[in-house]
Design an enzyme around this catalytic site. Structure first.
Site, PDB file in Angstrom:
ATOM      1  N   LEU A   1     -13.089  27.478  62.788  1.00  0.00           N
ATOM      2  CA  LEU A   1     -12.229  28.062  63.806  1.00  0.00           C
ATOM      3  C   LEU A   1     -11.622  29.318  63.199  1.00  0.00           C
ATOM      4  CD1 LEU A   1     -10.355  24.869  65.038  1.00  0.00           C
ATOM      5  CD2 LEU A   1     -12.113  26.136  66.275  1.00  0.00           C
ATOM      6  N   ASP A   2     -11.508  30.356  63.989  1.00  0.00           N
ATOM      7  CA  ASP A   2     -10.891  31.583  63.498  1.00  0.00           C
ATOM      8  C   ASP A   2      -9.461  31.306  63.059  1.00  0.00           C
ATOM      9  OD1 ASP A   2     -13.146  33.091  63.998  1.00  0.00           O
ATOM     10  OD2 ASP A   2     -12.491  33.676  66.009  1.00  0.00           O
ATOM     11  N   LYS A   3      -8.991  32.123  62.137  1.00  0.00           N
ATOM     12  CA  LYS A   3      -7.632  31.980  61.609  1.00  0.00           C
ATOM     13  C   LYS A   3      -6.590  32.042  62.722  1.00  0.00           C
ATOM     14  CE  LYS A   3      -4.642  34.313  58.314  1.00  0.00           C
ATOM     15  NZ  LYS A   3      -4.575  35.432  57.375  1.00  0.00           N
TER      16      LYS A   3
END
Length: 193
Positions: free
Chosen positions: A116-118
């Protein structure tokens, strides 16, 4: 099918002959090591060559001493908050490693299944099982992924933008252009679409 592949995968026609598959999810490299060390038998005979071909009628088993090659699978499921990076690099202050340590989880051997993106939050699965990872991520298993995206924009997204998203998403991965399948997209401003 080479014996290493038979032990490392759960092909339906071989599943009854592979107790290791039923109880442990293992990588092919671990199976290759176990075969090379003589801990795998085909039809009662020890094999040391991972390329030995076996079929649906063959009996493939792991010797009692061979189970040491097959560690227990670990699965950690958590809600990743915004601001945490999915990397497992302890030198980075926003690394997932620090969140896992705060939760009392050992990081040894774990890796995220996908990422998952930051700047996003959501369900994240970590495991030490390459087989499980492949089964969850590889397109041939047809697992649907669902994302809820909030767009910070003062106006509703125009219909052409929503239609473009519906036709599929394009991105770059390892120097190749990748296309998703068509997506189901809706907007709160569109009602039920």
């Amino acid at each position: 099918l080479p014996v290493a592949s038979a032990v490392a995968t759960a092909d339906a026609d071989l599943e009854d002959h592979l107790p290791v598959v039923a109880e442990k999810a293992v990588s092919r490299s671990i199976v290759h090591q176990a075969v090379a060390e003589g801990f795998v038998q085909v039809n009662g005979a020890v094999v040391r060559d991972p390329a030995v071909v076996v079929g649906a009628g063959d009996s493939v088993c792991v010797t009692p001493d061979g189970w040491k090659w097959f560690p227990e699978s670990r699965i950690v499921v958590l809600r990743k908050p915004v601001g945490v990076d999915c990397c497992l690099d302890a030198s980075k202050p926003q690394s997932l490693v620090h969140l896992l340590q705060r939760l009392g989880e050992s990081v040894a051997g774990l890796f995220p299944v996908g990422r998952l993106d930051k700047d996003s939050q959501g369900l994240l699965v970590l495991t030490n099982s390459g087989v499980l990872c492949e089964r969850l991520l590889h397109p041939r298993f047809n697992h649907e992924k669902e994302y809820l995206v909030t767009v910070n924009w003062p106006h509703p997204l125009p219909a052409p933008v929503l239609n473009l998203l519906r036709s599929g998403v394009k991105w770059e991965a390892r120097g190749k252009t990748v296309f998703s399948d068509p997506c189901r997209v809706w907007s709160d401003d569109e009602g039920d679409t």
